[in-house]
Motif scaffolding. Structure first.
Motif: not given
Ligand SMILES: [Zn+2]
Length: 472
Positions: A15-19, A26-30, A49-55, A141-147
């Motif tokens: 996912l293309k989030t800021q963080t 930073l979530n920066d693939p470049e 401790l982790p916190t959930i990225n709302k975006a 980095v946030p990763l979506m998985e679709l099954v």
């Protein structure tokens, strides 16, 4: 015996989030510098401790809505425990039994679920094979998985599904989903049933392009059919696609869920999804590619394959529509076909020379529409239109200004062509005689001579009419 391939897909998308998913790195693939975007949380240091990225959660809810899935009231994160050097925590935070989305459908294929997890880091192996390095920029980095359900029966259908999903993720703005960059990764569960009895499932990984999706599935279906035909049994396993050797290779005997010792993530509270602004997320779901293609077919009389090209990129589709609205508002004939041709062959051709995207070019849709109006009204020849387009791309100028400045207008006034036609007829009496005898090419010869005299600015259609009239 009747054999039928059964294919289910598991598709991951970054996912293309800021963080990142659970920290503010930073979530920066470049990012090229290894381990530049790492903090104690995503590095898995004890006591953090982790916190959930709302975006990131909202992005998956958006995908779920676009694909007509169900959003449950509660969702939660779970730990998936395994060791690998690219996983700094020794576990991955994922979702087990309460994903963000249940069900849904795409291209007639039923979806089982969509969940959210964190990506792993990357291993980089030295060329001599003696050492390995690890880069944790991607870890967390946030990763979506679709099954999907195993509703797919051919390799082509699997490719179409993956391509449509990629396009939807881009339309929604949640992921760039570039397969070559690893932003979208496809795994295929392939089995071959015999007489409607479900076969043993083999998972195929390491698929890095749409072509590989197709070839890996084709290969695996054929391999399983051959094993079954010769009386063998399919082993439940994970196989990797070897692109160079063009075959799947056994990697490991498939692990079961209990191998991962899933348990609810103790450091994160369950998610109450009713607290999210679902109405606002729904409003942010744009018109999807399928609907857009159908509408383009109706509204602009584009053929299905043309609508497909025009909608392959949301920005291109929007550009087309803005230019088309100019054609509608002008009195000029709304020549959508001409607009489509100038856009997808001429402009795309010029853009390909520099590698520019539609959002980068200097030509605004209004000026582009003006060019189409000049061409469809016969004010400029098609040859001139191509030259003007190149100048527009370089300067961003209005095509009407270019025509005026460079005196490029096409002569479509009969009285202005009269003298030229008369002199050509006089000079080339042999061709005139030939044409009278029925030699069609003689007419083209005369038009060519007139065009040369007019420096290419004569209206060829009008010249043709005039010659035929004068000779007969
Ligand atoms: Zn971090």
């Amino acid at each position: 015996m009747k054999r039928q391939p059964t294919i289910g897909l598991e598709i991951h998308a970054e996912l293309k989030t800021q963080t990142k998913m659970f920290c503010d790195s930073l979530n920066d693939p470049e990012e090229k510098h290894p381990n530049a975007n790492v903090c104690p949380v995503c590095a898995g240091h004890p006591g953090t401790l982790p916190t959930i990225n709302k975006a990131a959660v909202e992005s998956v809810l958006k995908v779920g809505m676009a694909l007509k899935g169900d959003i449950p009231q509660f969702s939660k994160f779970d730990r998936k425990n395994y060791f690998y050097p690219d996983l700094p925590k020794g576990y991955q935070i994922s979702q087990y039994d309460l994903p963000l989305i249940f069900g849904g459908v795409l291209n007639g294929v039923r979806l089982r679920r969509i969940h959210l997890e964190e990506d792993t880091g990357r291993l980089i192996h030295s060329e001599d094979g003696k050492s390995s390095f690890v880069d944790y920029n991607r870890a967390g980095v946030p990763l979506m998985e679709l099954v999907t359900e195993p509703d797919i029966t051919t390799a082509d259908q699997a490719v179409e599904f993956a391509k449509e999903l990629q396009l939807i993720l881009r339309y929604l703005g949640v992921s760039d989903a570039d397969m070559e960059k690893g932003q979208m990764r496809v795994e295929a569960n392939v089995s071959v049933s015999a007489d409607n009895v479900l076969g043993t499932k083999v998972e195929v990984k390491n698929i890095n392009s749409f072509k590989a999706v197709h070839d890996a599935i084709e290969f695996e279906i054929k391999r399983q059919e051959e094993v079954l035909s010769s009386g063998g049994k399919i082993v439940q396993e994970t196989r990797g696609w070897d692109d160079a050797k063009h075959k799947t290779v056994s990697q490991r005997i498939k692990e079961e869920a209990h191998d991962y010792r899933y348990f609810p993530e103790p450091d994160l509270p369950p998610l109450d999804l009713s607290k999210f602004d679902l109405a606002a997320i729904k409003v942010a779901v744009p018109e999807l590619p399928k609907e857009k293609r159908l509408r383009f077919g109706k509204e602009y009389a584009l053929k299905p394959e043309q609508a497909e090209v025009a909608c392959r990129d949301r920005a291109v589709a929007e550009y087309f529509e803005e230019a088309a609205s100019e054609l509608k508002s002008e009195d000029a004939r709304a020549d959508f076909q001409l607009l489509y041709n100038y856009l997808t062959s001429d402009l795309f051709g010029l853009m390909a020379e520099t590698g520019a995207a539609i959002g980068d070019i200097k030509i605004d849709p209004e000026n582009f529409a003006d060019l189409v109006i000049l061409a469809s009204g016969g004010k400029i020849s098609s040859r001139t239109a191509k030259d003007i387009l190149r100048k527009m791309l370089e300067t961003g100028m209005d095509p009407n200004d270019i025509v005026k400045r460079e005196n490029l207008g096409q002569i479509s006034d009969e009285s202005a062509l009269e003298q030229t036609v008369a002199s050509i007829l006089e000079k080339h009496s042999a061709a005139v005689a030939d044409f009278k005898k029925g030699k069609e090419s003689a007419l083209q010869f005369l038009i060519g001579k007139a065009m040369a005299e007019l420096k290419g600015k004569g209206n060829p259609k009008l010249l043709q009419e005039m010659f035929i009239r004068k000779i007969s």
